[in-house]
Each structure stands twice: as structure tokens, then as C-alpha cells.
Design a protein around this motif. Structure first.
Motif, PDB file in Angstrom:
ATOM      1  N   SER A  14      53.162  11.711 -18.070  1.00 53.96           N
ATOM      2  CA  SER A  14      53.376  10.139 -18.280  1.00 53.96           C
ATOM      3  C   SER A  14      54.129   9.918 -17.212  1.00 53.96           C
ATOM      4  N   PHE A  56      51.476   9.963 -13.817  1.00 54.36           N
ATOM      5  CA  PHE A  56      50.928   8.855 -14.039  1.00 54.36           C
ATOM      6  C   PHE A  56      51.014   8.101 -13.506  1.00 54.36           C
ATOM      7  N   LYS A  73      45.103  12.099 -12.351  1.00 55.51           N
ATOM      8  CA  LYS A  73      44.737  13.511 -12.775  1.00 55.51           C
ATOM      9  C   LYS A  73      45.698  14.210 -12.650  1.00 55.51           C
ATOM     10  N   ALA A 114      45.176  15.961 -23.639  1.00 54.43           N
ATOM     11  CA  ALA A 114      43.997  15.368 -23.724  1.00 54.43           C
ATOM     12  C   ALA A 114      43.764  14.533 -24.550  1.00 54.43           C
ATOM     13  N   LYS A 115      44.745  14.857 -25.978  1.00 52.99           N
ATOM     14  CA  LYS A 115      44.660  13.340 -26.771  1.00 52.99           C
ATOM     15  C   LYS A 115      45.450  12.260 -26.658  1.00 52.99           C
ATOM     16  N   ILE A 116      46.183  12.829 -25.824  1.00 58.23           N
ATOM     17  CA  ILE A 116      47.092  11.575 -25.396  1.00 58.23           C
ATOM     18  C   ILE A 116      45.987  10.814 -24.432  1.00 58.23           C
ATOM     19  N   PHE A 117      45.913  11.499 -23.159  1.00 61.09           N
ATOM     20  CA  PHE A 117      45.493  11.016 -21.971  1.00 61.09           C
ATOM     21  C   PHE A 117      44.623  10.865 -21.507  1.00 61.09           C
ATOM     22  N   GLY A 118      43.281  11.285 -22.725  1.00 59.74           N
ATOM     23  CA  GLY A 118      42.440  11.436 -22.386  1.00 59.74           C
ATOM     24  C   GLY A 118      41.545  12.760 -21.997  1.00 59.74           C
ATOM     25  N   ASN A 119      40.691  13.392 -21.730  1.00 62.64           N
ATOM     26  CA  ASN A 119      40.673  14.736 -21.535  1.00 62.64           C
ATOM     27  C   ASN A 119      40.283  14.344 -19.763  1.00 62.64           C
ATOM     28  N   GLN A 120      39.648  13.010 -19.142  1.00 67.60           N
ATOM     29  CA  GLN A 120      39.159  13.968 -17.824  1.00 67.60           C
ATOM     30  C   GLN A 120      40.896  13.877 -17.342  1.00 67.60           C
TER      31      GLN A 120
END
Lengths: 251, 201
Positions: A89, A92, A98, A117-123
Motif C-alpha cells: 500500500s 503504491f 506494480k 492480488a485480491k486487494i490490489f488486483g493481480n496486475q
């Protein structure tokens, strides 16, 4: 899909350093200045790895990252010493797009990949793989190629994909900094093992090396360090060369 | 209102507002970070960023008590959703289960199914289907994409993008509401130009 040309900054804050085989650090310049230089040369992306924070077990230096991110309007991947969701966090918020993770995922807590990945998206979750070649297999190393993990590279990349990683950043302990070409078979096997993008680093010593890698392994991106750090060529020249050799890159 | 301040919605831990703020400022805009519903009061435009999952984004908006105010404000103010910020404009999202979105565009956010690597990461051209002021002068430009989900919509498509033979919606527009799947804040000069267009709307 165009091959992304990515500048890799190995950082021992505030300097970009260039290790050979991940050892023997040489100062190249200030990270914020080099970030700007490679952005202006036309890098498609930048990757910044604090190569000592995990090893020295010290805090991530967020101000340094913010300084490097400041004038960039391209994707910025940041790693080194990332252990917690809070670290993700804060990165970012410091300007990372990333977050690159290795040591804590491979040695202690692989579940952090799923969670992030669940919180920030896998990308937004990139797994850095430092592959060390042994007779008949490749082992995942950490802490800048110093510490073994016992994990097999090809099993690990599949596992992290399952866990939700969005990209693999593949480095090769044996080839890094030597400028004698990429480990092509390693690169191809990793690219073919997963359905997520793979960026390949470690080994570019001349323009032909990059062409050879793209033609053989077709990675999503190629990360370049020494070639740029020692002013052997610019990103613009790399792209021109690849374009002239029928490899699609961004203008 | 007259000073053309852009409200950048900061929800939870998932927003990458830093880089969007920098890019809007580079384009000459004035940014106000929206942390609570009262902050909407003097902004004339809204940008919804987004890094993360559809489900978490909606939960965060609700937890931060921004959801109702945001839904209300986008009815009257030009709004730009970026990446996940575009996806949550949809009716429904299918990331980690089914989640209700802002429902300002009749659409659904679904996993990308394509003969290629996912997430789709990299620079791609946009193919403008229905020109609008936001995309003005950007018809042949390339933008940076980084996503595993796509918006499925049949009525408000502004541009499509081709990824390995799969065409997906790369931007939408309905009245004053715009959404872009790509990251203008990560797309060099073309992205700065898009923010300029948004500022000038």
C-alpha cells in the motif's frame, strides 16, 4: 503484442548500482536522475529494485522511491524488502504501479501473493524470480542471489500464477551483470510455463542478445541494465535496432 | 466550480492517486483529493482512479462513506473513470464473486478471455468507434494497459482495442461520463493530452 523495453534500476539508495553476478556493487548514478534519463530515452517501463533492503533487513526507503517516480509518466515497478500488505500500500502511494516481491514470498509467506492480488488486483503483483542454474534444474534464490530456497523455478512460477501473481520478473543469477547474453532456455521455459506476462532480465551485453532473446523466447518484456548504465547504447537505439529486425516495439 | 478543480477520489488503500495527480497537474489541471463526502463540494470534475479488485473498490467506497455522494455527483459533473475506475461505472462486476457497481453505464466487468497472456500488459492502439472530446487528437495513439478484466457493453463504446485478435472495450462514454481501460497517467505525452482534453471539457 509489442515487446516492452524496460530499464532496470538496481538500487542501493540513493544510488543505482550495478552488481556482477549480484556481487561487487559499482555506483552508476543517482536513481532519480537515471529514472528521468531512461524515461526521456523512451523506456516503456521502469523497474526499481532496492537490492539491499531485504538483505540488510532494513525499512523500505519510500522517499527515495517517490523521488524516482516524480517525473515518470510510464509504469513504475518497485521491489526490494516488501513483506506486508502495508508495504504494498505504501509503495503504491509512493508512486509505484506494480510491486515486485521475492524473498518474503518464496522463503516465508507465499500467501502474501494471494492476499495482495485480491486487494490490489493481480496486475499489480509482480513476482521476482532469481534463478540459479544447477545440474538439471534451476533453483529460486533470494536476497540478490545469495540465499537458497530449495524451490524449483518452473514449479514456483506455476504456483505464483495460481496464487494470483500478474507478472513474472525473471532474473538469472548466473548471467546477471555479465553482459554475455541471456539464458535463453531458462527464459523460454518460464515463458511457456505460465499464462501471465514474463519480463526477462539478466544478460544483455549487446543489441543482438536482445533480438536473440525475443526471437527465441518471446517474452512480454526485456529488462536492460548494464547496456544503459554504461552508455553502451540508448533505449532509442535498442528500439530502432529491434524494429529494423522486424521485432515490434513501441515508437 | 468556475475554477475547474478536479476531484480525485481517494478510496481506501487501493488507490494509486499519486501518479494520476502528477499527470493532471502536468496537463495544467488543479487537483483536489477527495477523502470524504464533504470534499466534493467545490470540485467541477471527478476522476475515479483504481488499482485493485472490483469487490474491494466498492467496499472501500462504502466504508469511506463516499459511495452515495459519488453516485450523486457524477450525475452533474464530468467524470473520468480510469482502469478499475472505469469498470466500477458498470452495473455489475464479476471479480471475486458478483458485486454491484455504480451502475451509471449498463455494462458488466468480466474476466478477459483471450488467446494470449492475461493480465493484458503493455501499450496498444485505440480504435475510436465514436469520437468524443476526451479522445480528440488521440485517434492513433498508444496507451498503456494493465488489466485482467474488461468492460462488456454494447451501447456506449467510444473505442475498441485489439489484443491478440480479441477486441475489447478500451473506452466508454455516456453524456458527461467517460471511462478508459488504459492508464493515461502512464502513457507519456498521449496521456497528458487526454488529461488536457478532460480539463478543457
Amino acid at each position: 503484442m509489442k515487446t516492452r523495453i524496460i530499464a532496470k534500476l538496481d538500487v542501493k539508495p540513493p544510488y543505482v548500482v550495478k552488481p556482477v553476478h549480484f556481487e561487487g556493487l559499482r555506483k552508476v548514478g543517482l536513481s532519480a536522475e537515471l529514472a528521468k534519463k531512461y524515461y526521456e530515452q523512451g523506456a516503456d517501463e521502469l523497474i526499481y529494485i532496492d537490492i539491499v533492503s531485504s538483505l540488510y533487513q532494513r525499512e523500505i526507503l519510500f522517499e527515495e522511491i517517490e523521488r524516482a517516480a516524480n517525473e515518470l509518466f510510464i509504469p513504475f515497478g518497485v521491489g526490494g524488502g516488501v513483506k506486508t500488505i502495508e508495504d504494498f500500500s505504501r509503495l503504491f502511494h509512493s508512486g509505484a504501479d506494480k510491486v515486485v516481491i521475492n524473498t518474503s514470498a518464496v522463503q516465508e509467506n507465499p500467501d502474501i501473493i494471494n492476499e495482495a492480488a485480491k486487494i490490489f488486483g493481480n496486475q499489480a503483483v509482480v513476482v521476482n524470480v532469481e534463478a540459479k542454474k544447477w545440474d538439471g534444474w534451476y533453483e529460486c534464490y533470494t536476497d540478490c542471489g545469495r540465499i537458497k530456497s530449495g524451490r524449483d523455478v518452473f514449479e514456483w512460477v506455476k504456483e505464483v500464477e495460481q496464487r494470483g501473481a500478474g507478472e513474472i520478473f525473471l532474473q538469472c543469477v548466473d548471467a546477471d551483470g555479465r553482459q554475455r547474453g541471456f539464458d535463453l532456455r531458462l527464459a523460454k521455459k518460464v515463458v511457456d510455463s505460465v499464462n501471465i506476462p514474463v519480463v526477462v532480465a539478466s544478460g544483455a551485453g549487446k543489441l543482438e542478445d536482445i533480438k536473440e532473446l525475443v526471437e527465441y523466447a518471446n517474452p512480454s518484456g526485456v529488462a536492460i541494465a548494464s547496456l544503459l548504465h554504461y552508455d553502451k547504447c540508448t533505449i532509442k537505439e535498442i528500439k530502432e535496432y529491434l524494429r529494423n529486425n522486424s521485432i515490434e516495439v513501441l515508437k | 466550480m468556475s475554477d475547474n478543480t478536479i476531484g480525485l477520489v481517494n478510496y481506501g488503500i487501493t488507490g494509486n492517486i499519486h501518479s494520476i495527480k502528477k499527470a493532471v497537474e502536468k496537463a495544467g489541471g488543479k487537483v483536489k483529493i477527495i477523502n470524504k463526502k464533504e470534499d466534493f463540494v467545490d470540485v467541477s470534475k471527478i476522476v475515479i482512479p483504481g488499482v485493485g479488485s472490483f469487490k474491494d473498490a466498492m467496499e472501500e467506497l462504502r466504508n469511506d462513506d463516499l459511495l452515495d455522494a459519488l453516485k450523486e455527483k457524477i450525475k452533474t459533473r464530468p467524470t473520468l473513470g480510469i482502469c478499475l475506475g472505469m469498470q466500477i461505472l458498470s452495473t455489475l462486476g464479476f471479480e471475486y464473486g458478483k458485486t454491484e457497481g455504480l451502475d451509471v453505464i449498463k455494462a458488466e466487468a468480466k474476466p478477459m478471455i483471450v488467446d494470449g497472456k492475461v493480465p493484458h500488459v503493455g501499450f496498444n492502439k485505440i480504435d475510436v468507434i465514436k469520437p468524443n472530446k476526451l479522445l480528440d487528437g488521440l485517434e492513433n495513439e498508444e496507451f498503456y494497459f494493465m488489466h485482467s478484466y474488461e468492460v462488456v457493453n454494447y451501447t456506449d463504446i467510444a473505442s475498441l482495442t485489439d489484443y491478440n485478435g480479441h477486441k475489447f472495450v478500451s473506452s466508454i462514454q455516456k453524456n458527461n461520463i467517460y471511462g478508459v481501460q488504459f492508464h493515461p497517467e502512464k502513457s507519456r505525452e498521449a496521456g497528458i493530452k487526454l488529461f488536457k482534453n478532460f480539463i478543457e471539457l
